[in-house]
Write a protein that holds these residues in place. Structure first.
Motif, PDB file in Angstrom:
ATOM      1  N   ASP A  28       0.851  -1.187   0.000  1.00  0.00           N
ATOM      2  CA  ASP A  28       0.000   0.000   0.000  1.00  0.00           C
ATOM      3  C   ASP A  28       0.885   1.234   0.000  1.00  0.00           C
ATOM      4  O   ASP A  28       1.898   1.279   0.702  1.00  0.00           O
ATOM      5  N   ASP A  29       0.515   2.232  -0.783  1.00  0.00           N
ATOM      6  CA  ASP A  29       1.215   3.509  -0.753  1.00  0.00           C
ATOM      7  C   ASP A  29       0.759   4.284   0.473  1.00  0.00           C
ATOM      8  O   ASP A  29      -0.426   4.312   0.802  1.00  0.00           O
ATOM      9  N   VAL A  30       1.699   4.898   1.149  1.00  0.00           N
ATOM     10  CA  VAL A  30       1.388   5.758   2.282  1.00  0.00           C
ATOM     11  C   VAL A  30       2.014   7.116   2.000  1.00  0.00           C
ATOM     12  O   VAL A  30       3.205   7.227   1.763  1.00  0.00           O
ATOM     13  N   VAL A  31       1.177   8.148   2.003  1.00  0.00           N
ATOM     14  CA  VAL A  31       1.616   9.500   1.705  1.00  0.00           C
ATOM     15  C   VAL A  31       1.705  10.286   3.006  1.00  0.00           C
ATOM     16  O   VAL A  31       0.779  10.261   3.819  1.00  0.00           O
ATOM     17  N   SER A  39      -7.365   7.501   5.259  1.00  0.00           N
ATOM     18  CA  SER A  39      -7.272   6.974   3.905  1.00  0.00           C
ATOM     19  C   SER A  39      -8.032   7.913   2.982  1.00  0.00           C
ATOM     20  O   SER A  39      -9.068   8.444   3.335  1.00  0.00           O
ATOM     21  N   ALA A  43      -7.264   9.911  -3.650  1.00  0.00           N
ATOM     22  CA  ALA A  43      -5.826   9.807  -3.904  1.00  0.00           C
ATOM     23  C   ALA A  43      -5.412   8.345  -4.051  1.00  0.00           C
ATOM     24  O   ALA A  43      -4.331   8.065  -4.548  1.00  0.00           O
ATOM     25  N   GLY A  44      -6.281   7.426  -3.612  1.00  0.00           N
ATOM     26  CA  GLY A  44      -5.965   5.999  -3.711  1.00  0.00           C
ATOM     27  C   GLY A  44      -4.819   5.585  -2.809  1.00  0.00           C
ATOM     28  O   GLY A  44      -4.127   4.617  -3.069  1.00  0.00           O
ATOM     29  N   ALA A  45      -4.598   6.313  -1.724  1.00  0.00           N
ATOM     30  CA  ALA A  45      -3.478   6.012  -0.842  1.00  0.00           C
ATOM     31  C   ALA A  45      -3.851   6.280   0.605  1.00  0.00           C
ATOM     32  O   ALA A  45      -4.767   7.040   0.891  1.00  0.00           O
ATOM     33  N   LEU A  46      -3.100   5.669   1.480  1.00  0.00           N
ATOM     34  CA  LEU A  46      -3.225   5.968   2.899  1.00  0.00           C
ATOM     35  C   LEU A  46      -2.451   7.248   3.169  1.00  0.00           C
ATOM     36  O   LEU A  46      -1.440   7.520   2.520  1.00  0.00           O
ATOM     37  N   GLN A  47      -2.900   8.017   4.144  1.00  0.00           N
ATOM     38  CA  GLN A  47      -2.228   9.262   4.487  1.00  0.00           C
ATOM     39  C   GLN A  47      -1.833   9.238   5.953  1.00  0.00           C
ATOM     40  O   GLN A  47      -2.674   8.984   6.813  1.00  0.00           O
TER      41      GLN A  47
END
Length: 149
Positions: A28-31, A39, A43-47
């Motif tokens: 998973d991408d984490v920004v 989430s 953006a389709g990513a975890l923050q």
């Protein structure tokens, strides 16, 4: 001799091993953001907030939106509403060398102490209440979790 072998990064018995990282099948991408963690579907990513540590971030992601049920302390064990019990076993430290080691011996339970049972001036300010507990552990000690099923 056992401590010398452990801190030298060798497993008891003189066996050596080769540590190896294995990539996960999916990631998973984490920004990192300056706002709050969570989430973002757009953006389709975890923050993750730049002010939050990873352990708290992943704990919050797994937490149910429902209120947590009460946990009680009984005989140096945490007892959950389901009846499951967890206790903390004192043990030897094992080397942090990337190898898989067998479970070290249990040397008895760590005590779970109620903050209210201690003089408030001997405790950090956030602990000075009737609902919190703590577990005294020395820096050189280690633990593993024991639970019933």
């Amino acid at each position: 001799d056992q401590q010398r072998l452990i801190f030298a990064g060798k497993q008891l018995g003189g066996r050596s091993c080769e540590g190896r990282l294995v990539p996960a099948a999916e990631a998973d991408d984490v920004v990192v953001v300056s706002g709050s963690s969570g989430s973002s579907l757009s953006a389709g990513a975890l923050q993750i907030s730049e002010d939050q540590d990873l352990a708290a971030f992943f704990t919050d992601l797994e937490r149910s939106p429902e209120p947590l049920r009460a946990v009680r302390v009984e005989s140096d064990s945490l007892v959950f509403s389901s009846g499951k019990r967890v206790n903390f076993q004192r043990t030897l430290r094992i080397p942090d060398d990337g190898c898989v080691h067998g479970l070290p011996p249990g040397l008895g339970r760590f005590p779970i102490e109620r903050c209210a049972d201690f003089d408030a001036t001997s405790l950090p300010k956030p602990w000075r209440n009737d609902i919190d507990f703590f577990m005294p552990i020395r820096q050189a000690e280690a633990l593993w979790l024991s639970w019933d099923r």
